[in-house]
Structure formats: structure tokens, C-alpha cells
Motif scaffolding. Structure first.
Motif, PDB file in Angstrom:
ATOM      1  N   ALA A  19      43.602  20.860  15.518  1.00 20.74           N
ATOM      2  CA  ALA A  19      42.824  19.691  15.105  1.00 20.74           C
ATOM      3  C   ALA A  19      42.907  18.562  16.115  1.00 20.74           C
ATOM      4  CB  ALA A  19      43.295  19.211  13.732  1.00 20.74           C
ATOM      5  N   ASP A  20      43.980  18.534  16.911  1.00 22.55           N
ATOM      6  CA  ASP A  20      44.137  17.485  17.918  1.00 22.55           C
ATOM      7  C   ASP A  20      43.486  17.830  19.243  1.00 22.55           C
ATOM      8  OD1 ASP A  20      45.987  19.560  18.116  1.00 22.55           O
ATOM      9  OD2 ASP A  20      47.409  18.337  19.252  1.00 22.55           O
ATOM     10  N   ILE A  21      42.812  18.977  19.330  1.00 22.62           N
ATOM     11  CA  ILE A  21      42.122  19.384  20.563  1.00 22.62           C
ATOM     12  C   ILE A  21      40.661  18.954  20.469  1.00 22.62           C
ATOM     13  CG2 ILE A  21      41.568  21.312  22.077  1.00 22.62           C
ATOM     14  CD1 ILE A  21      44.539  20.782  21.800  1.00 22.62           C
ATOM     15  N   PRO A  22      40.159  18.192  21.440  1.00 26.09           N
ATOM     16  CA  PRO A  22      38.774  17.690  21.365  1.00 26.09           C
ATOM     17  C   PRO A  22      37.741  18.737  21.760  1.00 26.09           C
ATOM     18  CG  PRO A  22      39.812  16.891  23.361  1.00 26.09           C
ATOM     19  CD  PRO A  22      40.874  17.656  22.618  1.00 26.09           C
ATOM     20  N   VAL A  23      37.875  19.948  21.223  1.00 21.60           N
ATOM     21  CA  VAL A  23      36.925  21.028  21.500  1.00 21.60           C
ATOM     22  C   VAL A  23      36.542  21.665  20.169  1.00 21.60           C
ATOM     23  CG1 VAL A  23      36.561  23.250  22.634  1.00 21.60           C
ATOM     24  CG2 VAL A  23      37.879  21.471  23.790  1.00 21.60           C
ATOM     25  N   GLU A  24      35.260  21.809  19.922  1.00 24.18           N
ATOM     26  CA  GLU A  24      34.784  22.405  18.679  1.00 24.18           C
ATOM     27  C   GLU A  24      35.055  23.907  18.676  1.00 24.18           C
ATOM     28  OE1 GLU A  24      30.597  23.041  16.183  1.00 24.18           O
ATOM     29  OE2 GLU A  24      30.619  22.046  18.149  1.00 24.18           O
ATOM     30  N   LEU A  48      44.393  29.919  22.012  1.00 27.96           N
ATOM     31  CA  LEU A  48      44.069  29.425  23.351  1.00 27.96           C
ATOM     32  C   LEU A  48      42.764  30.018  23.858  1.00 27.96           C
ATOM     33  CD1 LEU A  48      44.877  27.809  25.862  1.00 27.96           C
ATOM     34  CD2 LEU A  48      46.201  29.794  26.620  1.00 27.96           C
ATOM     35  N   GLN A  49      42.523  31.302  23.596  1.00 28.19           N
ATOM     36  CA  GLN A  49      41.287  31.932  24.050  1.00 28.19           C
ATOM     37  C   GLN A  49      40.068  31.317  23.369  1.00 28.19           C
ATOM     38  OE1 GLN A  49      42.704  36.046  23.317  1.00 28.19           O
ATOM     39  NE2 GLN A  49      41.842  36.515  25.308  1.00 28.19           N
ATOM     40  N   HIS A 103      37.033  29.580  25.555  1.00 28.93           N
ATOM     41  CA  HIS A 103      35.651  30.062  25.458  1.00 28.93           C
ATOM     42  C   HIS A 103      34.741  28.989  24.852  1.00 28.93           C
ATOM     43  CE1 HIS A 103      36.076  34.230  26.784  1.00 28.93           C
ATOM     44  NE2 HIS A 103      37.218  34.290  26.117  1.00 28.93           N
ATOM     45  N   SER A 104      35.228  28.285  23.835  1.00 28.50           N
ATOM     46  CA  SER A 104      34.413  27.238  23.226  1.00 28.50           C
ATOM     47  C   SER A 104      34.169  26.093  24.198  1.00 28.50           C
ATOM     48  CB  SER A 104      35.099  26.716  21.963  1.00 28.50           C
ATOM     49  OG  SER A 104      35.274  27.742  21.004  1.00 28.50           O
ATOM     50  N   CYS A 105      35.194  25.754  24.978  1.00 29.60           N
ATOM     51  CA  CYS A 105      35.048  24.680  25.960  1.00 29.60           C
ATOM     52  C   CYS A 105      34.022  25.053  27.027  1.00 29.60           C
ATOM     53  CB  CYS A 105      36.413  24.384  26.586  1.00 29.60           C
ATOM     54  SG  CYS A 105      36.391  23.072  27.836  1.00 29.60           S
ATOM     55  N   PHE A 106      34.071  26.290  27.514  1.00 26.43           N
ATOM     56  CA  PHE A 106      33.103  26.709  28.532  1.00 26.43           C
ATOM     57  C   PHE A 106      31.690  26.732  27.959  1.00 26.43           C
ATOM     58  CE2 PHE A 106      30.606  29.970  30.660  1.00 26.43           C
ATOM     59  CZ  PHE A 106      30.692  29.551  31.988  1.00 26.43           C
ATOM     60  N   GLN A 107      31.558  27.215  26.723  1.00 24.97           N
ATOM     61  CA  GLN A 107      30.222  27.265  26.113  1.00 24.97           C
ATOM     62  C   GLN A 107      29.643  25.867  25.935  1.00 24.97           C
ATOM     63  OE1 GLN A 107      27.898  29.295  25.981  1.00 24.97           O
ATOM     64  NE2 GLN A 107      27.795  30.340  24.000  1.00 24.97           N
ATOM     65  N   GLY A 109      38.185  21.201  33.465  1.00 22.47           N
ATOM     66  CA  GLY A 109      39.109  20.501  32.588  1.00 22.47           C
ATOM     67  C   GLY A 109      39.469  21.255  31.325  1.00 22.47           C
ATOM     68  N   CYS A 110      38.922  22.468  31.134  1.00 20.16           N
ATOM     69  CA  CYS A 110      39.229  23.235  29.918  1.00 20.16           C
ATOM     70  C   CYS A 110      40.692  23.649  29.873  1.00 20.16           C
ATOM     71  CB  CYS A 110      38.327  24.465  29.842  1.00 20.16           C
ATOM     72  SG  CYS A 110      36.564  24.079  29.629  1.00 20.16           S
ATOM     73  N   GLN A 111      41.237  24.082  31.001  1.00 16.80           N
ATOM     74  CA  GLN A 111      42.641  24.492  31.026  1.00 16.80           C
ATOM     75  C   GLN A 111      43.576  23.323  30.772  1.00 16.80           C
ATOM     76  OE1 GLN A 111      40.330  25.431  33.113  1.00 16.80           O
ATOM     77  NE2 GLN A 111      40.354  27.666  33.292  1.00 16.80           N
ATOM     78  N   GLN A 112      43.132  22.119  31.091  1.00 20.54           N
ATOM     79  CA  GLN A 112      43.973  20.955  30.843  1.00 20.54           C
ATOM     80  C   GLN A 112      43.877  20.492  29.389  1.00 20.54           C
ATOM     81  OE1 GLN A 112      41.841  21.204  33.470  1.00 20.54           O
ATOM     82  NE2 GLN A 112      43.401  21.587  35.024  1.00 20.54           N
ATOM     83  N   ILE A 113      42.741  20.706  28.758  1.00 21.22           N
ATOM     84  CA  ILE A 113      42.554  20.268  27.372  1.00 21.22           C
ATOM     85  C   ILE A 113      43.167  21.253  26.394  1.00 21.22           C
ATOM     86  CG2 ILE A 113      40.819  19.778  25.610  1.00 21.22           C
ATOM     87  CD1 ILE A 113      38.988  18.761  27.786  1.00 21.22           C
ATOM     88  N   CYS A 114      42.923  22.531  26.603  1.00 12.87           N
ATOM     89  CA  CYS A 114      43.355  23.561  25.653  1.00 12.87           C
ATOM     90  C   CYS A 114      44.863  23.780  25.744  1.00 12.87           C
ATOM     91  CB  CYS A 114      42.620  24.865  25.916  1.00 12.87           C
ATOM     92  SG  CYS A 114      40.828  24.748  25.639  1.00 12.87           S
ATOM     93  N   LYS A 115      45.489  24.015  24.595  1.00 14.47           N
ATOM     94  CA  LYS A 115      46.923  24.221  24.509  1.00 14.47           C
ATOM     95  C   LYS A 115      47.221  25.509  23.754  1.00 14.47           C
ATOM     96  CE  LYS A 115      47.591  19.210  24.090  1.00 14.47           C
ATOM     97  NZ  LYS A 115      48.147  18.131  23.227  1.00 14.47           N
ATOM     98  N   ASP A 116      48.428  25.997  23.942  1.00 10.75           N
ATOM     99  CA  ASP A 116      48.874  27.161  23.186  1.00 10.75           C
ATOM    100  C   ASP A 116      49.070  26.787  21.727  1.00 10.75           C
ATOM    101  OD1 ASP A 116      48.966  29.089  25.233  1.00 10.75           O
ATOM    102  OD2 ASP A 116      50.819  28.217  25.988  1.00 10.75           O
ATOM    103  N   ALA A 117      48.933  27.778  20.860  1.00 11.79           N
ATOM    104  CA  ALA A 117      49.224  27.570  19.447  1.00 11.79           C
ATOM    105  C   ALA A 117      50.731  27.625  19.228  1.00 11.79           C
ATOM    106  CB  ALA A 117      48.517  28.618  18.600  1.00 11.79           C
TER     107      ALA A 117
END
Length: 654
Positions: A378-383, A392-393, A397-401, A449-457
Motif C-alpha cells: 500500500a505504501d508503493i506508489p504503483v497501481e 516485487l514482480q 511489471h505494473s510500473c513498466f506498463q 525508476g521502477c527498481q528504485q520504487i518497488c520493494k520486496d514483500a
């Protein structure tokens, strides 16, 4: 009036006596007072020691102790934010995971020919031009839709190229003419451009539809890779224009894919499988998906108590240009996870029995400040486009799309659609290919910037797989087994089964040991404070009260002294300016008006004592004081009684 002399004496004492302690007027006096009164022995020894050598040694020892305290406390603080890993093994009845199975060939080639006829024709022409491959003249069925005319024009715009030399010239497949290569060259097989024979390099050129000078040539050292990449590029264009309902009919049904099914020693069928459509793999089927609210479990380990299925692959109906291997792909995952078949799927061979043994592990990591993981995403700004639990995957994928839709105006075919977007195709988005490759290049280089935004669960489940393969069916049982399977499916299959069309799959728990890996804080707050106290007591014989004293003296009092001196300077400057502006008043009046606040640090209003009065300095312009003569009237005895007794009177007369 009675208290006026006392006030004057108090004011004089404040102006004259030296002030020590927290209200000292200078920093040096404050530090000296602290060293004499503190409980830390080293500081006191610096002041009271005689001899420069001994004082220097105490200074070095005290500074060394302070340095060791700071170092040890920093280590303790860093260790406080570390975590220890604990592993717990439990033997219990385990829930069986979801098992998703897909045919490597996404759609039946016989049903797709009318949509791919023009693309297949161009591909065969490339094989004949570059490698002399020819299947002879064959009639190709024309599509009744308008993909062909549009596709033919598009194939002319993005043909396969054969690079002849390093002078940036290439042979156009479609026209056979040579063209000059403009723009950048990207070698897709490695990060280093092939330095061998350039005649072996095949690729295609993509240009910006809005700016024809912006082009990029994508080359491959292998002709197989070049043709497959070029084919998939146009294949996604065509599939993006076909409705989902039509694609589901073009792919394999559960009856087509599944021949036999057993779970936990009991028979199962297609009702235990849930279909979902994957853009790149067509119809896939998930066993034990949990959509009906029931999750199957197993109470015994071993291959006989897991999932056993026989799959019908139908190799003869494979697309020869889209896939080059035969078999199926499976993935073991949790019911709330999305099956990324294209990323981590395991391939199953035909004419073989594949046994997959599983070990179940649950992992739990600590979130901030111990690690940079997320609990629910919920704290990740990616839908989240996949409608499944965060991973993480999914985030990547959502960030790239999302970046694809923002930059190119349409969505990439292999990933879910964002709200209000549509898949890219060369009819509506002629520039999407060039945009996609440029964007994907930035994604790989971590520039989006997707790798910087996305985090592991922070929590996840994992099934470690061990795969073994055996020949199946055996030579002695092949005959009767194929006959029986053909008889069982005789009404649906119009041909005799071949063992290369079949794949036997077994998925089971090797044991029922659930491994739980968790992170726990290495230290608690109580342990951290205790360690701090131990270090302070060991090196400086100091306590919490001593630390508070240090904070008070070195920060609060020191700051107040500095501010006080600055205020006095400003006040002196202001009085000097006022003195120049108006004539000076009567000196005698000034002396009477001074209230003894020359030292603003002194706030004690008590009357002076005899001891403090003796410490007053003598005036410079007055003679030394002399002892005054006694007042003899004070020696007169006065009785406290009105009448004197007779006996005392007689004694007084004698």
C-alpha cells in the motif's frame, strides 16, 4: 528604607565576587567548575593534577575513553537495527499449492493460420532469401479480415535486414535493395557488438514515426533469434487486435489439454481446474486455485499422494515460427499469487515422466527500520494491475506498463491493461514499437525508476522444487498405453496418439516439514540502554545523571554563556551609541541608580553574610578602615524584671 542598605550591599557583591558554577560568565570558568564538581574522575584529575606531564596523560586518557565510548555506542546502535534469523520446522498437514499448467504453444496453429497468413508468408520469404530455405510452392489461405493489407504495408516499413559490413549498409528483405543504416545500433544477444563476420548479423530497424531521423537498428548474431524476435513483434500486433473471446476459442480447452488426473490417490477432472487466459501462453489451467473457497491439502508426502496428470501436447499443431520447443510449462504458487509463467515457469518434456518434489517454506522479514520491505504494497506508489497479492514482480511489471501508457499512449500486449488504456497495435499506434524498445532499454538499465520504487514483500511463501525425469512410456508399455489413451479420447481425437504428444507430470510434497524462516530484532530497547550504561560505567564511571549533567553543561549552559556575552556586547554598543547622542548624567546619580546587575548571571537576592563581606575589595581612594571605639552604653545592664529581690540587692551592694 530598612532594606535599602541590604540591596546596595548585595548589588556590590554581585559586581565584585567571582561567579562560578552553571552561571559562570566565561566558558573556561564553566569548564573548570564542571571538572571540579563532576562525578567523572578523569575530568577532575585534569584540573587537580600537578605537573604538565601528568595533566597531559590524564587528558589523553580521558579523550581516549570518550572516543571508545562513542565507538562502542555507535556499534551498539547499529547492532540494534540488525535482525537475527530463526528457522522453525513443523511437521503438520500442509495445504497443497496452486499448480498452473500451460501449453508452450499458446494457440492452435490450424485455427490461427487465417490471422497469421501474411506474417508467415513474409517469414518464409526471409528464410528463403537469407538461408535458401524453401518449402516449395504452397497455397496460403488469405484472411477474410483486413489484417493482411495493413500488415503487408507494415512489413514493408519494418522488414528484416541483413547487415553486410560495418559501413552501415544493409539488404532489405522485402525489396532486396540496399539501404543506409541511420541511428544507433543495439546488439540484442550481448552488450558487445559482434566483431566477427558482419555478414552473419541480421536484425531490423525501428524509427520514430514522428521523426524519421530517429532510428535504431536491433541486430542479432543468430538468425534464429532475429527471425523469432521479428516474428513475435508482428505477432503481438496481430493478437492485440483479436477480441479476448475469440482468442480463448483459438487456444486449448481443458478437455484438449488434460487426459488423466489424480490427486491424493483419488481421481480428479477438469472441474478441479480454473481457466485463465495468458496473453503469451493462451489458455492456462490452475489446479486448486481456491476460487470456490476450498483449498485442498495433503496429509502424506510422496508421489502417490500429490497431483498426477497426463497432458496432451499435440505437437503437430504447433506454430513453427513462434515456439521452437515442445511440451508444457508449469508453475507452483500460492492461491493469492499471480503465476508468472513467462518468468519462472518450469518446462515439462514430452515422452517423459516429470516428477517435481516440493519443500514448503514460509518467510517473514522485519520491515523498517530493519529492512526496506513492504507489508502489503500500500505504501508503493504503483497501481497493482494483476488483482493479486503484492509481489516485487507485480510491482515491476505494473510500473513498466504504466510508463508504457504514459510514454507511448498504449499498453504492452504481454501485461494487463490499466484503466482506460488499450493494447498497442500498428493501426492505431504506428510508433509504439520504437517507443517500446526505447522504453525497455531504459527499464533494463534501471533508468525508469521502477527498481528504485518497488520493494520486496516482507512475507512470502516459497516452494523449492526438485525435478527428476524418466522415460515415459516405457518401450514395453508404450503400445497398450497409447491404445487405451486413444480409446479414452477417441471421440475427441481423430488420430492415433504418439508418445511425443504426451507428457506425464507429478507434483508432490517430498515431506510435510514446514520451514518457517523469520527475522527477530537482535536487541530490544532495554538491552540497548543496559549496554549503553555498561559502556559509560566501564570507561568513564558515569551514569544517566552524569549524562544529563554533560548535556546541561556542554550544551545548555555553554550556549547561554555565548548568547549572554553576545547580548552584553550588543547592550554595550547600544549604550555607547546612546551616550554619544545625549550628555552624560550626574556620576553620583549614576552610582545610586546602579542596582547591582552588572553581572546578569547573578540572580541570587539573598543578603550578604559576614564571610562574603570580608571578601569585598577595599576602595582605591579611601583610607584603610579602623576599628571604631566601643559604645560603652551598650555595657549597661538592664534587668528584665520590674522589681529586684532583696537577696540579690544585697549582693549587688557588696
Amino acid at each position: 528604607a530598612a532594606t535599602a542598605p541590604g540591596k546596595k550591599i548585595t548589588a556590590r557583591l554581585k559586581r565584585t565576587l567571582p561567579v562560578r558554577g552553571p552561571q559562570a560568565p566565561t566558558l573556561s570558568e564553566l569548564m573548570r567548575w564542571y571538572c571540579l564538581n563532576t562525578n567523572t574522575h578523569g575530568c577532575r584529575r585534569i584540573v587537580v593534577s600537578r605537573g604538565r606531564l601528568r595533566r597531559l596523560l590524564w587528558i589523553l586518557l580521558t579523550l581516549s575513553a570518550v572516543g571508545l565510548i562513542l565507538w562502542q555506542c555507535a556499534e551498539l546502535l547499529m547492532n540494534y537495527y540488525s535482525a537475527s534469523v530463526s528457522v522453525t520446522v513443523q511437521f503438520q498437514k500442509l495445504p497443497f499449492p496452486a499448480v498452473t499448467i500451460c501449453n508452450i504453444n499458446p494457440y492452435k496453429y490450424s485455427a490461427m493460420k487465417e490471422y497469421l497468413s501474411e506474417l508467415d508468408k513474409e517469414t518464409k520469404k526471409a528464410l528463403e532469401t537469407f538461408y535458401g530455405f524453401s518449402e516449395g510452392k504452397s497455397k496460403v489461405r488469405r484472411s477474410v479480415d483486413d489484417w493482411n493489407s495493413t500488415g503487408s504495408d507494415f512489413f514493408q516499413q519494418i522488414p528484416l535486414l541483413k547487415v553486410e559490413d560495418f559501413s552501415r549498409t544493409a539488404t532489405d528483405l522485402h525489396s532486396g535493395q540496399k539501404r543506409k543504416i541511420e541511428g544507433s545500433v543495439f546488439h540484442k544477444d550481448s552488450s558487445i557488438v559482434n566483431s566477427g563476420d558482419s555478414n552473419d548479423i541480421i536484425g531490423f530497424q525501428l524509427c520514430d514515426a514522428n521523426n524519421s531521423s530517429e532510428c535504431a537498428l536491433y541486430t542479432f548474431s543468430s538468425g534464429v533469434n532475429a527471425i523469432q524476435e521479428w516474428y513475435k513483434l508482428h505477432y503481438m500486433n496481430i493478437m492485440a487486435q483479436i477480441p479476448l473471446e475469440t482468442k480463448e476459442k483459438l487456444s486449448y480447452s481443458a478437455d484438449d489439454l488434460l487426459l488423466t488426473c489424480f490427486f491424493d490417490g483419488l481421481s480428479c477432472d477438469k472441474r478441479h481446474f480454473t481457466r485463465f487466459h495468458h496473453p503469451l501462453h493462451g489458455n492456462c489451467y490452475t489446479f486448486n486455485s481456491g476460487e470456490n473457497g476450498t483449498i485442498l491439502s495433503t496429509s502424506t508426502g510422496g508421489s502417490e499422494y500429490g497431483l498426477q496428470v497426463v497432458l496432451y501436447i499435440d505437437e503437430a499443431d504447433y506454430n513453427p515460427f513462434l515456439v521452437t520447443s515442445t511440451g508444457a510449462k508449469i508453475i507452483v504458487h500460492d492461491q493469492n499469487e499471480y503465476p508468472f509463467i513467462e518468468d519462472i515457469g518450469t518446462e515439462i518434456e514430452t515422452a517423459a515422466a516429470t516428477s517435481i518434489g516440493m519443500h514448503f517454506t514460509r518467510s517473514r522479514k522485519l520491515s523498517k527500520p530493519y529492512s526496506d520491505c513492504t507489508e502489503t504494497g500500500a505504501d508503493i506508489p504503483v497501481e497493482n494491475l494483476y488483482n493479486k497479492s503484492y509481489s516485487l514482480q507485480i510491482c515491476l511489471h505494473s510500473c513498466f506498463q504504466k510508463a508504457m501508457v504514459d510514454s507511448c499512449g498504449c499498453a504492452q500486449y504481454a501485461q494487463p491493461l490499466p484503466t482506460g488504456a488499450e493494447y498497442c497495435n500498428y493501426k492505431k499506434n504506428p510508433n509504439w514499437m520504437y517507443c517500446y524498445y526505447r522504453l525497455h532499454e531504459k527499464f533494463v538499465k534501471e533508468q525508469l525508476g521502477c527498481q528504485q520504487i518497488c520493494k520486496d514483500a516482507c512475507s512470502f511463501k516459497e516452494w523449492a522444487l526438485t525435478t527428476s525425469i524418466a522415460q515415459w512410456p516405457s518401450t514395453v508399455s508404450e503400445d497398450w498405453m497409447l491404445r487405451v489413451l486413444s480409446w479414452d479420447k477417441g471421440q475427441k481425437l481423430n488420430k492415433k496418439l504418439n508418445k511425443t504428444d504426451l507428457a506425464n507430470l507429478m507434483v508432490f510434497y517430498k515431506d510435510l516439514n514446514e520451514r518457517f524462516i523469520s527475522e527477530n530484532p537482535a536487541n530490544t530497547l532495554v538491552i540497548l540502554l543496559s549496554n549503553f550504561g555498561g559502556q559509560l560505567g566501564l570507561w568513564m564511571s558515569c551514569s544517566v545523571v552524569c549524562v544529563i549533567e554533560i548535556v546541561e553543561v556542554f550544551f545548555i549552559d555553554s550556549l547561554s554563556i555565548v548568547l549572554r556575552r553576545q547580548w552584553q556586547r550588543a547592550k554595550k554598543w547600544w549604550h555607547g551609541r546612546q551616550g554619544r547622542a545625549r550628555p552624560a548624567s550626574d556620576p553620583e546619580r549614576q552610582g545610586h541608580e546602579r542596582q547591582g546587575h552588572d553581572n546578569p548571571a547573578c540572580i541570587d537576592e539573598d543578603l550578604p553574610t559576614f564571610t562574603t563581606a570580608l571578601r569585598l575589595p577595599l576602595p582605591q581612594d579611601s583610607p584603610l578602615p579602623r576599628t571604631p571605639p566601643p559604645n560603652y552604653s551598650t555595657l549597661r545592664l538592664e534587668t528584665a524584671f520590674t522589681e529586684q529581690l532583696p537577696d540579690t540587692l544585697e549582693l549587688g551592694q557588696h
